[in-house]
Design an enzyme around this catalytic site. Structure first.
Site, PDB file in Angstrom:
ATOM      1  N   CYS A   1      30.518  25.479  26.674  1.00  0.00           N
ATOM      2  CA  CYS A   1      31.851  24.981  27.056  1.00  0.00           C
ATOM      3  C   CYS A   1      31.815  23.547  27.569  1.00  0.00           C
ATOM      4  O   CYS A   1      32.829  22.857  27.574  1.00  0.00           O
ATOM      5  CB  CYS A   1      32.478  25.895  28.104  1.00  0.00           C
ATOM      6  SG  CYS A   1      32.647  27.575  27.512  1.00  0.00           S
TER       7      CYS A   1
ATOM      8  N   HIS B   1      38.359  22.197  30.843  1.00  0.00           N
ATOM      9  CA  HIS B   1      37.995  23.129  29.780  1.00  0.00           C
ATOM     10  C   HIS B   1      38.850  24.376  29.947  1.00  0.00           C
ATOM     11  O   HIS B   1      38.989  24.899  31.052  1.00  0.00           O
ATOM     12  CB  HIS B   1      36.501  23.470  29.867  1.00  0.00           C
ATOM     13  CG  HIS B   1      36.169  24.760  29.185  1.00  0.00           C
ATOM     14  ND1 HIS B   1      36.481  24.984  27.866  1.00  0.00           N
ATOM     15  CD2 HIS B   1      35.601  25.911  29.651  1.00  0.00           C
ATOM     16  CE1 HIS B   1      36.101  26.218  27.544  1.00  0.00           C
ATOM     17  NE2 HIS B   1      35.577  26.795  28.604  1.00  0.00           N
TER      18      HIS B   1
ATOM     19  N   ASN C   1      40.226  30.628  24.627  1.00  0.00           N
ATOM     20  CA  ASN C   1      39.112  29.757  25.049  1.00  0.00           C
ATOM     21  C   ASN C   1      38.346  29.347  23.788  1.00  0.00           C
ATOM     22  O   ASN C   1      37.735  30.185  23.130  1.00  0.00           O
ATOM     23  CB  ASN C   1      38.224  30.543  26.022  1.00  0.00           C
ATOM     24  CG  ASN C   1      37.018  29.760  26.507  1.00  0.00           C
ATOM     25  OD1 ASN C   1      36.538  28.847  25.846  1.00  0.00           O
ATOM     26  ND2 ASN C   1      36.510  30.138  27.669  1.00  0.00           N
TER      27      ASN C   1
HETATM   28  N1  ACO Z   1      41.740  45.107  28.166  1.00  0.00           N
HETATM   29  C1  ACO Z   1      41.907  46.099  29.035  1.00  0.00           C
HETATM   30  N2  ACO Z   1      40.999  46.433  29.962  1.00  0.00           N
HETATM   31  C2  ACO Z   1      39.892  45.692  30.021  1.00  0.00           C
HETATM   32  C3  ACO Z   1      39.641  44.624  29.137  1.00  0.00           C
HETATM   33  C4  ACO Z   1      40.632  44.342  28.176  1.00  0.00           C
HETATM   34  N3  ACO Z   1      40.496  43.345  27.297  1.00  0.00           N
HETATM   35  N4  ACO Z   1      38.449  44.095  29.427  1.00  0.00           N
HETATM   36  C5  ACO Z   1      37.944  44.769  30.457  1.00  0.00           C
HETATM   37  N5  ACO Z   1      38.813  45.754  30.813  1.00  0.00           N
HETATM   38  C6  ACO Z   1      38.661  46.745  31.870  1.00  0.00           C
HETATM   39  C7  ACO Z   1      37.222  46.999  32.225  1.00  0.00           C
HETATM   40  O1  ACO Z   1      36.635  47.917  31.363  1.00  0.00           O
HETATM   41  C8  ACO Z   1      37.350  47.527  33.618  1.00  0.00           C
HETATM   42  O2  ACO Z   1      37.752  48.871  33.564  1.00  0.00           O
HETATM   43  P1  ACO Z   1      37.166  49.958  34.605  1.00  0.00           P
HETATM   44  O3  ACO Z   1      37.625  49.476  35.949  1.00  0.00           O
HETATM   45  O4  ACO Z   1      37.803  51.206  34.150  1.00  0.00           O
HETATM   46  O5  ACO Z   1      35.689  49.884  34.432  1.00  0.00           O
HETATM   47  C9  ACO Z   1      38.512  46.725  34.199  1.00  0.00           C
HETATM   48  O6  ACO Z   1      39.261  46.243  33.061  1.00  0.00           O
HETATM   49  C10 ACO Z   1      38.077  45.555  35.028  1.00  0.00           C
HETATM   50  O7  ACO Z   1      37.032  44.869  34.312  1.00  0.00           O
HETATM   51  P2  ACO Z   1      36.345  43.610  34.878  1.00  0.00           P
HETATM   52  O8  ACO Z   1      35.332  43.102  33.901  1.00  0.00           O
HETATM   53  O9  ACO Z   1      35.887  43.896  36.276  1.00  0.00           O
HETATM   54  O10 ACO Z   1      37.568  42.645  34.871  1.00  0.00           O
HETATM   55  P3  ACO Z   1      37.849  41.398  35.743  1.00  0.00           P
HETATM   56  O11 ACO Z   1      38.999  41.684  36.645  1.00  0.00           O
HETATM   57  O12 ACO Z   1      36.620  40.808  36.334  1.00  0.00           O
HETATM   58  O13 ACO Z   1      38.372  40.410  34.623  1.00  0.00           O
HETATM   59  C11 ACO Z   1      37.598  38.506  33.419  1.00  0.00           C
HETATM   60  C12 ACO Z   1      37.511  40.003  33.583  1.00  0.00           C
HETATM   61  C13 ACO Z   1      39.013  38.142  32.969  1.00  0.00           C
HETATM   62  C14 ACO Z   1      36.640  38.042  32.371  1.00  0.00           C
HETATM   63  C15 ACO Z   1      37.312  37.893  34.803  1.00  0.00           C
HETATM   64  O14 ACO Z   1      36.066  38.308  35.277  1.00  0.00           O
HETATM   65  C16 ACO Z   1      37.372  36.429  34.797  1.00  0.00           C
HETATM   66  O15 ACO Z   1      38.425  35.858  34.871  1.00  0.00           O
HETATM   67  N6  ACO Z   1      36.188  35.784  34.715  1.00  0.00           N
HETATM   68  C17 ACO Z   1      36.052  34.379  34.565  1.00  0.00           C
HETATM   69  C18 ACO Z   1      35.191  34.114  33.426  1.00  0.00           C
HETATM   70  C19 ACO Z   1      35.943  33.642  32.222  1.00  0.00           C
HETATM   71  O16 ACO Z   1      37.134  33.581  32.147  1.00  0.00           O
HETATM   72  N7  ACO Z   1      35.167  33.206  31.300  1.00  0.00           N
HETATM   73  C20 ACO Z   1      35.681  32.601  30.138  1.00  0.00           C
HETATM   74  C21 ACO Z   1      34.573  32.199  29.280  1.00  0.00           C
HETATM   75  S1  ACO Z   1      33.342  31.333  30.127  1.00  0.00           S
HETATM   76  C22 ACO Z   1      33.791  29.771  30.211  1.00  0.00           C
HETATM   77  O17 ACO Z   1      34.537  29.279  29.432  1.00  0.00           O
HETATM   78  C23 ACO Z   1      33.238  28.964  31.321  1.00  0.00           C
END
Ligand code: ACO
Length: 355
Positions: free
Chosen positions: A116, A282, A312
């Site tokens: 990224c 980004h 992204n």
């Molecule tokens: N749809 C529905 N449910 C989902 C999905 C989806 N697409 N993906 C995950 N879930 C579920 C999981 O299975 C989990 O269910 P459970 O509680 O029954 O186990 C629940 O949602 C929560 O999952 P988490 O992975 O804990 O979700 P989180 O709230 O952390 O959100 C996310 C995930 C959006 C990726 C978050 O961690 C985040 O914002 N991270 C930042 C990283 C990022 O955005 N990276 C982008 C790429 S990296 C970069 O560009 C730098």
């Protein structure tokens, strides 16, 4: 020493729009979950066989080249940032050179693989060539086709819903105008976190870094029965060919490093956050961008976000956003534009530009 300026910008995204509802055909997900967590409403994915990372890049590049007032044959060098090149090797830079119809010029072409942050690293490298006088017209590109490396099942939904395809390009040229151009670039990396956001296959590690991999427990890279190969049947059938991300950790680091490096870049010029006219982060995740803007004290109207429409797009996200903002009349003569990225590696960096 001369400064480098951005003389032309361009972007291209595939026509094929994939909405959040479209993803429900493949996996258990929903529009509300995706929008609340990431801000993404839709993304563009290539139609297989119609476009590649290099052909998307060529389309964006032609626009940037024309806006710079030159022709492809006038280019001196290509710097191509991508994690999804057409081939494992050679890099996408040489394919782009061929796609632009300028292979006979034999200009150099290099790939940059810092995910990224790729476009910032690429821009920084190209800037040095301009400042030293080695080259006069450099094409700097960020392009990705990530839709072909996503696990489109419920198992992969945490990552698959985030990423999109696209390309952005700029042409760098020297400028004599005092105070204008790329004022500075700041680059950072911390390899201790290499496995926090990773696509481990294809690769040569063969289990060497197993103690550092946080990937699912059924991912086994060290089984000697599979021989010395980058990729094998076991990896294919066990979904080990897809990216892995510790999303919460990425979030935590990103919201710290984005503001830190932005301030480092401003400090080096004796400037302050209030001097920024346009901040282009980004497009990792809308929540990350909003968190960063709040930490920096930047009002929403000074921050360009388009992740809602493109998802992204990794190394392509900043040049796409820059070209889009320029087309919308948001980048004007004399403006202070700050490009900031954070990504896998971890890597992060800034380019501070007086337009
Ligand atoms: N749809 C529905 N449910 C989902 C999905 C989806 N697409 N993906 C995950 N879930 C579920 C999981 O299975 C989990 O269910 P459970 O509680 O029954 O186990 C629940 O949602 C929560 O999952 P988490 O992975 O804990 O979700 P989180 O709230 O952390 O959100 C996310 C995930 C959006 C990726 C978050 O961690 C985040 O914002 N991270 C930042 C990283 C990022 O955005 N990276 C982008 C790429 S990296 C970069 O560009 C730098």
């Amino acid at each position: 020493m001369k400064k480098a300026k951005i003389a032309g910008v361009g972007f291209h995204v595939p026509e094929n729009v994939i909405t959040n509802d479209d993803l429900t055909k493949y996996m258990d997900t929903n529009d509300q979950w995706i929008q609340e967590r990431t801000g993404i409403k839709e993304r563009r994915w290539v139609t297989r066989g119609e476009d590649t990372t290099a052909t998307l890049a060529a389309k964006a590049s032609r626009i940037a080249i024309e806006r710079a007032g030159i022709e492809p044959k006038d280019l001196d060098f290509i710097v191509f940032a991508t994690l999804s090149a057409d081939y494992y090797f050679p890099g996408a830079g040489v394919i782009l050179q061929r796609e632009l119809g300028i292979a006979e010029t034999e200009i150099g072409a290099v790939d940059v693989k810092t995910q990224c942050t790729g476009f910032i690293y690429a821009l920084s490298m190209a800037t040095q060539y301009i400042e030293t006088g080695m080259y006069k017209n450099i094409l700097v590109v960020g392009a990705e086709v990530q839709s072909m490396a996503l696990d489109l099942t419920t198992r992969g939904r945490g990552i698959a819903v985030i990423f999109g395809d696209g390309a952005g390009a700029v042409v760098l040229q020297p400028t004599e105008e005092k105070g204008k151009g790329i004022l500075n670039t700041k680059l950072h990396a911390d390899g201790r976190y290499a496995e926090k956001l990773i696509m481990p296959v294809p690769g040569s590690h063969a289990g060497y870094h197993n103690d550092k991999l946080e990937t699912p427990s059924d991912w086994n890279f060290s089984d000697a029965r599979w021989g010395n190969t980058f990729i094998n049947e076991h990896m294919l059938t066990n979904s080990m060919i897809y990216p892995y991300m510790d999303g919460k950790y990425v979030f935590k680091m990103a919201v710290t490093k984005f503001p830190e490096v932005t301030k480092e870049s401003l400090d080096a010029e004796g400037l302050e956050v209030k001097d920024i006219d346009l901040f282009i982060p980004h497009q990792a995740n809308l929540r990350i961008s909003q968190f960063v803007a709040k930490r920096l004290g930047l009002p929403a109207e000074k921050v360009w976000n388009n992740i809602q429409r493109y998802g992204n797009t990794t190394a392509a996200s900043i040049p796409i956003a820059l070209a889009e903002a320029w087309e919308a009349g948001k980048v004007n003569d004399g403006d202070l534009v700050c490009l900031t990225a954070f990504g896998s590696g971890f890597t992060w960096g800034t380019a501070l530009i007086r337009w």
